[in-house]
Design a protein around this motif. Structure first.
Motif, PDB file in Angstrom:
ATOM      1  N   SER A  41       0.635  -1.340   0.021  1.00  0.00           N
ATOM      2  CA  SER A  41      -0.007  -0.160   0.061  1.00  0.00           C
ATOM      3  C   SER A  41       0.728   1.211   0.052  1.00  0.00           C
ATOM      4  O   SER A  41       0.481   2.371  -0.313  1.00  0.00           O
ATOM      5  CB  SER A  41      -0.825  -0.042   1.168  1.00  0.00           C
ATOM      6  N   ASN A  42       2.234   1.205   0.282  1.00  0.00           N
ATOM      7  CA  ASN A  42       2.926   2.122   0.362  1.00  0.00           C
ATOM      8  C   ASN A  42       4.297   1.917  -0.219  1.00  0.00           C
ATOM      9  O   ASN A  42       5.502   1.621   0.538  1.00  0.00           O
ATOM     10  CB  ASN A  42       2.896   2.705   1.804  1.00  0.00           C
ATOM     11  N   PHE A  52       8.062   0.391   1.613  1.00  0.00           N
ATOM     12  CA  PHE A  52       8.629  -1.039   1.197  1.00  0.00           C
ATOM     13  C   PHE A  52       7.801  -1.496  -0.002  1.00  0.00           C
ATOM     14  O   PHE A  52       6.929  -1.069  -0.427  1.00  0.00           O
ATOM     15  CB  PHE A  52       8.026  -1.960   2.474  1.00  0.00           C
ATOM     16  N   THR A  53       8.639  -2.335  -0.465  1.00  0.00           N
ATOM     17  CA  THR A  53       8.241  -2.882  -1.885  1.00  0.00           C
ATOM     18  C   THR A  53       8.138  -4.580  -1.715  1.00  0.00           C
ATOM     19  O   THR A  53       8.532  -5.239  -0.750  1.00  0.00           O
ATOM     20  CB  THR A  53       9.184  -2.830  -2.925  1.00  0.00           C
ATOM     21  N   ILE A  54       7.495  -5.108  -2.529  1.00  0.00           N
ATOM     22  CA  ILE A  54       7.075  -6.600  -2.753  1.00  0.00           C
ATOM     23  C   ILE A  54       8.108  -7.287  -3.763  1.00  0.00           C
ATOM     24  O   ILE A  54       8.176  -6.801  -4.705  1.00  0.00           O
ATOM     25  CB  ILE A  54       5.755  -6.973  -2.997  1.00  0.00           C
ATOM     26  N   GLN A  55       8.900  -8.191  -3.110  1.00  0.00           N
ATOM     27  CA  GLN A  55       9.440  -8.900  -4.159  1.00  0.00           C
ATOM     28  C   GLN A  55       8.873 -10.601  -4.142  1.00  0.00           C
ATOM     29  O   GLN A  55       9.162 -11.233  -3.211  1.00  0.00           O
ATOM     30  CB  GLN A  55      10.997  -9.230  -3.641  1.00  0.00           C
ATOM     31  N   ASN A  56       8.215 -10.987  -5.141  1.00  0.00           N
ATOM     32  CA  ASN A  56       7.859 -12.036  -5.319  1.00  0.00           C
ATOM     33  C   ASN A  56       8.906 -13.157  -5.597  1.00  0.00           C
ATOM     34  O   ASN A  56       9.782 -13.046  -6.509  1.00  0.00           O
ATOM     35  CB  ASN A  56       6.595 -12.014  -6.651  1.00  0.00           C
ATOM     36  N   THR A  57       8.550 -14.249  -4.808  1.00  0.00           N
ATOM     37  CA  THR A  57       9.848 -15.370  -5.068  1.00  0.00           C
ATOM     38  C   THR A  57       9.117 -16.489  -5.720  1.00  0.00           C
ATOM     39  O   THR A  57       9.932 -17.299  -6.292  1.00  0.00           O
ATOM     40  CB  THR A  57      10.218 -15.737  -3.572  1.00  0.00           C
ATOM     41  N   THR A  87       4.978   3.435   7.686  1.00  0.00           N
ATOM     42  CA  THR A  87       4.136   2.278   7.707  1.00  0.00           C
ATOM     43  C   THR A  87       3.405   1.887   6.657  1.00  0.00           C
ATOM     44  O   THR A  87       3.176   2.844   5.857  1.00  0.00           O
ATOM     45  CB  THR A  87       3.064   2.323   8.901  1.00  0.00           C
ATOM     46  N   GLY A  88       2.479   0.813   6.353  1.00  0.00           N
ATOM     47  CA  GLY A  88       1.661   0.403   5.287  1.00  0.00           C
ATOM     48  C   GLY A  88       1.182  -0.851   5.561  1.00  0.00           C
ATOM     49  O   GLY A  88       1.414  -1.570   6.626  1.00  0.00           O
ATOM     50  N   TYR A  89       0.432  -1.312   4.606  1.00  0.00           N
ATOM     51  CA  TYR A  89      -0.039  -2.782   4.430  1.00  0.00           C
ATOM     52  C   TYR A  89       0.475  -3.711   3.378  1.00  0.00           C
ATOM     53  O   TYR A  89       0.453  -3.079   2.345  1.00  0.00           O
ATOM     54  CB  TYR A  89      -1.722  -2.843   4.517  1.00  0.00           C
ATOM     55  N   VAL A  90       0.595  -4.851   3.680  1.00  0.00           N
ATOM     56  CA  VAL A  90       0.739  -5.819   2.467  1.00  0.00           C
ATOM     57  C   VAL A  90      -0.427  -6.593   2.499  1.00  0.00           C
ATOM     58  O   VAL A  90      -1.070  -7.235   3.620  1.00  0.00           O
ATOM     59  CB  VAL A  90       1.953  -7.143   3.000  1.00  0.00           C
ATOM     60  N   THR A  91      -1.137  -6.606   1.150  1.00  0.00           N
ATOM     61  CA  THR A  91      -2.386  -6.765   1.115  1.00  0.00           C
ATOM     62  C   THR A  91      -2.263  -8.237   0.084  1.00  0.00           C
ATOM     63  O   THR A  91      -1.646  -8.194  -1.079  1.00  0.00           O
ATOM     64  CB  THR A  91      -3.406  -5.975   0.368  1.00  0.00           C
ATOM     65  N   LYS A 132     -13.302 -13.706  -4.259  1.00  0.00           N
ATOM     66  CA  LYS A 132     -12.317 -13.054  -3.879  1.00  0.00           C
ATOM     67  C   LYS A 132     -12.126 -13.044  -2.642  1.00  0.00           C
ATOM     68  O   LYS A 132     -12.850 -12.595  -1.785  1.00  0.00           O
ATOM     69  CB  LYS A 132     -12.483 -11.733  -4.474  1.00  0.00           C
ATOM     70  N   LEU A 133     -10.869 -13.544  -2.134  1.00  0.00           N
ATOM     71  CA  LEU A 133     -10.620 -13.552  -0.711  1.00  0.00           C
ATOM     72  C   LEU A 133      -9.429 -12.454  -0.353  1.00  0.00           C
ATOM     73  O   LEU A 133      -8.310 -12.391  -1.330  1.00  0.00           O
ATOM     74  CB  LEU A 133     -10.015 -14.933  -0.192  1.00  0.00           C
ATOM     75  N   THR A 134      -9.377 -11.929   0.542  1.00  0.00           N
ATOM     76  CA  THR A 134      -8.071 -10.796   1.028  1.00  0.00           C
ATOM     77  C   THR A 134      -7.629 -11.092   2.439  1.00  0.00           C
ATOM     78  O   THR A 134      -8.683 -11.258   3.268  1.00  0.00           O
ATOM     79  CB  THR A 134      -8.513  -9.425   0.867  1.00  0.00           C
ATOM     80  N   GLU A 135      -6.482 -10.583   2.772  1.00  0.00           N
ATOM     81  CA  GLU A 135      -5.943 -10.751   4.187  1.00  0.00           C
ATOM     82  C   GLU A 135      -4.815  -9.634   4.029  1.00  0.00           C
ATOM     83  O   GLU A 135      -4.147  -9.427   2.875  1.00  0.00           O
ATOM     84  CB  GLU A 135      -5.559 -11.926   4.530  1.00  0.00           C
ATOM     85  N   ARG A 136      -4.432  -9.080   5.201  1.00  0.00           N
ATOM     86  CA  ARG A 136      -3.191  -8.074   4.936  1.00  0.00           C
ATOM     87  C   ARG A 136      -2.717  -7.953   6.423  1.00  0.00           C
ATOM     88  O   ARG A 136      -3.192  -8.490   7.416  1.00  0.00           O
ATOM     89  CB  ARG A 136      -3.930  -6.499   4.907  1.00  0.00           C
ATOM     90  N   ILE A 137      -1.312  -7.510   6.212  1.00  0.00           N
ATOM     91  CA  ILE A 137      -0.277  -7.548   7.312  1.00  0.00           C
ATOM     92  C   ILE A 137      -0.018  -5.973   7.431  1.00  0.00           C
ATOM     93  O   ILE A 137       0.288  -5.317   6.648  1.00  0.00           O
ATOM     94  CB  ILE A 137       0.771  -8.588   7.370  1.00  0.00           C
ATOM     95  N   PHE A 138      -0.046  -5.416   8.835  1.00  0.00           N
ATOM     96  CA  PHE A 138       0.452  -4.121   9.041  1.00  0.00           C
ATOM     97  C   PHE A 138       1.901  -4.223   9.229  1.00  0.00           C
ATOM     98  O   PHE A 138       2.485  -4.866  10.040  1.00  0.00           O
ATOM     99  CB  PHE A 138      -0.074  -3.327  10.094  1.00  0.00           C
TER     100      PHE A 138
END
Length: 322
Positions: free
Chosen positions: A81-82, A86-91, A105-109, A119-125
């Motif tokens: 979300s920000n 931080f960025t996402i590195q798909n493995t 701060t931000g969310y990983v969704t 459609k299912l969602t979950e997130r981490i702060f």
């Protein structure tokens, strides 16, 4: 009569349509809530569902992975979300790592598409913190402890982790926005014996532990300069200072720490906190226009009394040449 008849039919149709929409919406929301509760995100080797993660700047997290119960997964994707923080590195499919970029701060969704079209969602702060030199702080009041650098992350039922009593001493180890990350040694805490969390900056104060000034300053007669005082630790608020000169006839220092030279000689300036708990001293050497000032070399070591000041007829090559 026909107009009234069709008018009533239209009213009944609208009412029934609204009722059906409300029922459908409630069923969908309930189904979505159930679906969300079936998604669990884990980090690294952990087996517990995670809702918060703290990460140091420039660090890379352990691998994220997820579990879904009751649905077959068609596809999945993680998003930040920000991205400035931080960025996402798909493995691999269903897995990723988080790369911390800057404090914030931000969310990983996590978004999951199931084979039956849901459609299912979950997130981490995520709290990305900047590590600091560890220093002690004292709580000013009863303070809430949070799992992340926010009191309203809303990623689980209770973002609050615990409380600190007024007057408790904790060790500050990092900063994230308006929060400190802290650690406190406690028994029976696994794996490393430390209780950690985030606390609001406004809930703690950092006591001064020492003052630092230049040990020696050199002036030509007539020069003026402010005495630079450094407070340790850096996070401590600057206290009220008191200044004093052992020989104000040589160099006087005012209430703001500004030094004014009066005549050639040597004096000692002392700065202390208003409570008298901490002090530091600086020896000031003042040179006349054509000579130097120094202690009488014939003075016996350990003797008491005023320092003897002598002036040479020839100015030294430099201020350190006595």
């Amino acid at each position: 009569m026909k107009v009234q008849y069709w008018g009533w039919k239209l009213v009944v149709f609208v009412i029934l349509s609204v009722i059906l929409c409300v029922v459908y919406f409630r069923v969908e929301v309930k189904a979505e809530d159930v679906a969300v509760s079936t998604v669990r995100i884990m980090i690294g080797e952990g087996t517990e569902a995670r809702h918060h993660m703290g990460l140091a700047m420039d660090a890379v997290s352990d691998e994220f992975r997820f579990e879904v119960k009751g649905y077959e997964v068609k596809s999945s994707a993680y998003a930040s979300s920000n991205p400035d923080v931080f960025t996402i590195q798909n493995t691999s499919e269903g897995r990723c790592r988080v790369q911390a970029v800057s404090q914030g701060t931000g969310y990983v969704t996590l978004t999951i598409r199931t084979k039956d079209g849901k459609k299912l969602t979950e997130r981490i702060f995520v709290s990305v913190y900047e590590t600091i030199s560890a220093c002690d702080a004292v709580t000013k009041r009863r303070a809430d402890v949070y799992r992340g650098a926010s009191d309203h992350a809303d990623v689980e039922n209770n973002d609050k982790k615990g409380e600190l009593e007024k007057g408790e001493t904790i060790t500050l180890i990092a900063i994230c926005d308006d929060y400190f990350r802290f650690a406190r040694k406690e028994e029976n805490i696994e794996p490393d014996g430390y209780y950690t969390g985030f606390v609001k900056m406004t809930d703690v104060t950092v006591p001064v532990t020492s003052l630092m000034v230049e040990e020696e300053l050199f002036f030509d007669l007539g020069e003026e300069e402010a005495l630079d005082v450094e407070v340790e630790p850096e996070l401590a608020p600057e206290p009220e200072f008191l200044y004093d000169s052992s020989s104000p006839e040589i160099a006087v220092i005012d209430e703001k720490g500004f030094i004014q030279t009066k005549r050639a000689g040597i004096t000692v300036n002392t700065v202390s906190t208003a409570d008298g708990l901490h002090k530091a001293k600086c020896t000031v050497y003042v040179y006349s226009s054509g000579g130097a000032a120094w202690e009488d070399p014939g003075k016996e070591e350990g003797s008491t009394g005023n320092t003897t000041i002598q002036e040479s007829s020839k100015k030294p090559k430099n201020k350190f040449d006595f």
